[in-house]
Scaffold this motif. Structure first.
Motif, PDB file in Angstrom:
ATOM      1  N   GLY A 265       0.788  -1.228   0.000  1.00  0.00           N
ATOM      2  CA  GLY A 265       0.000   0.000   0.000  1.00  0.00           C
ATOM      3  C   GLY A 265       0.820   1.278   0.000  1.00  0.00           C
ATOM      4  O   GLY A 265       0.267   2.375  -0.065  1.00  0.00           O
ATOM      5  N   ARG A 266       2.148   1.136   0.074  1.00  0.00           N
ATOM      6  CA  ARG A 266       2.999   2.323   0.018  1.00  0.00           C
ATOM      7  C   ARG A 266       3.017   2.880  -1.400  1.00  0.00           C
ATOM      8  O   ARG A 266       3.069   2.145  -2.377  1.00  0.00           O
ATOM      9  CB  ARG A 266       4.449   1.989   0.409  1.00  0.00           C
ATOM     10  CG  ARG A 266       4.701   1.906   1.864  1.00  0.00           C
ATOM     11  CD  ARG A 266       6.169   1.611   2.175  1.00  0.00           C
ATOM     12  NE  ARG A 266       6.560   0.334   1.551  1.00  0.00           N
ATOM     13  CZ  ARG A 266       7.612   0.184   0.758  1.00  0.00           C
ATOM     14  NH1 ARG A 266       8.404   1.180   0.479  1.00  0.00           N
ATOM     15  NH2 ARG A 266       7.875  -0.995   0.231  1.00  0.00           N
ATOM     16  N   ILE A 267       3.000   4.211  -1.453  1.00  0.00           N
ATOM     17  CA  ILE A 267       3.098   4.902  -2.739  1.00  0.00           C
ATOM     18  C   ILE A 267       4.342   5.772  -2.660  1.00  0.00           C
ATOM     19  O   ILE A 267       4.438   6.667  -1.809  1.00  0.00           O
ATOM     20  CB  ILE A 267       1.866   5.789  -3.008  1.00  0.00           C
ATOM     21  CG1 ILE A 267       0.609   4.934  -3.025  1.00  0.00           C
ATOM     22  CG2 ILE A 267       2.022   6.551  -4.310  1.00  0.00           C
ATOM     23  CD1 ILE A 267      -0.671   5.738  -3.053  1.00  0.00           C
ATOM     24  N   VAL A 268       5.314   5.496  -3.531  1.00  0.00           N
ATOM     25  CA  VAL A 268       6.562   6.244  -3.531  1.00  0.00           C
ATOM     26  C   VAL A 268       6.594   7.091  -4.793  1.00  0.00           C
ATOM     27  O   VAL A 268       6.598   6.569  -5.912  1.00  0.00           O
ATOM     28  CB  VAL A 268       7.786   5.302  -3.470  1.00  0.00           C
ATOM     29  CG1 VAL A 268       9.073   6.098  -3.461  1.00  0.00           C
ATOM     30  CG2 VAL A 268       7.697   4.388  -2.259  1.00  0.00           C
ATOM     31  N   GLY A 269       6.592   8.403  -4.594  1.00  0.00           N
ATOM     32  CA  GLY A 269       6.607   9.336  -5.717  1.00  0.00           C
ATOM     33  C   GLY A 269       7.611  10.434  -5.482  1.00  0.00           C
ATOM     34  O   GLY A 269       8.347  10.431  -4.481  1.00  0.00           O
ATOM     35  N   LYS A 270       7.623  11.415  -6.365  1.00  0.00           N
ATOM     36  CA  LYS A 270       8.593  12.504  -6.238  1.00  0.00           C
ATOM     37  C   LYS A 270       8.316  13.387  -5.020  1.00  0.00           C
ATOM     38  O   LYS A 270       9.185  14.107  -4.575  1.00  0.00           O
ATOM     39  CB  LYS A 270       8.634  13.329  -7.523  1.00  0.00           C
ATOM     40  CG  LYS A 270       7.305  13.808  -8.011  1.00  0.00           C
ATOM     41  CD  LYS A 270       7.426  14.470  -9.370  1.00  0.00           C
ATOM     42  CE  LYS A 270       6.043  14.492 -10.005  1.00  0.00           C
ATOM     43  NZ  LYS A 270       6.052  14.440 -11.403  1.00  0.00           N
TER      44      LYS A 270
END
Length: 185
Positions: free
Chosen positions: A73-78
């Motif tokens: 469920g982790r969302i890694v973005g800028k």
């Protein structure tokens, strides 16, 4: 249409029926619920939507904007890392959206609307060709316009012959001719 009805129909299409989702809507007969590609979280589990099919997200999913969605469920973005809440979705552009509102395709929304309200929308038919009688009338009108143009030119010639030309009139006509020449491509 009520939001609860949309949510209930959507969840029914996913195979989940919440206890409060009792509706009086007709059965989901012949409606194919099409979903946009992306991922969503339901009851702590990350699910993947691809080509309208739902499966469990088992590997990281890279979105078109470079964001990575992980199976936990982790969302890694800028902008950093965040957790996708239950009932929320992320589309392929990296936007976090409401699962029941924003992940249905336009066709699916229209199908559900037709099923619940019976309204099929407005259809406007545009003819591909001009009817024969209208084409003949248009041709007559174009011919009349050409004759009026010729008549106007002949009148201008006769007027020029009948009226004595002064120096001032000659100068003005030259200026008009020069302006007309600049207007032509």
């Amino acid at each position: 249409m009520s939001r609860l009805l949309y949510i209930s129909l959507f969840l029914a299409a996913l195979g989940a029926t919440p206890a409060h989702a009792q509706t009086t809507a007709p059965a989901n007969v012949g409606v194919k619920t099409a979903l946009k590609d992306g991922a969503f979280r339901r009851q702590g589990t990350m699910m993947r939507i691809q080509s309208g099919k739902i499966s469990r997200l088992t590997a990281p999913l890279k979105l078109t904007n470079g964001t990575i969605v992980h199976p936990d469920g982790r969302i890694v973005g800028k902008n950093g890392t965040q957790q996708l809440p239950n009932g929320r979705a992320i589309n392929m552009q990296g936007d976090i959206v409401g699962l029941s509102d924003d992940m249905l395709t336009a066709d699916a929304i229209q199908q559900l609307d037709e099923m619940v309200t019976g309204y099929k929308g407005t259809t406007i038919a545009m003819p591909n060709a001009v009817p024969a009688d209208a084409a003949k009338a248009l041709a007559r009108l174009e011919r009349k316009a050409a004759l009026v143009q010729q008549f106007t030119e002949k009148l201008a010639e006769r007027t020029a012959q009948a009226v004595p030309v002064s120096e001032e009139a000659t100068r003005i006509n030259a200026e008009l001719s020069a302006l007309e020449a600049r207007q032509k491509p």
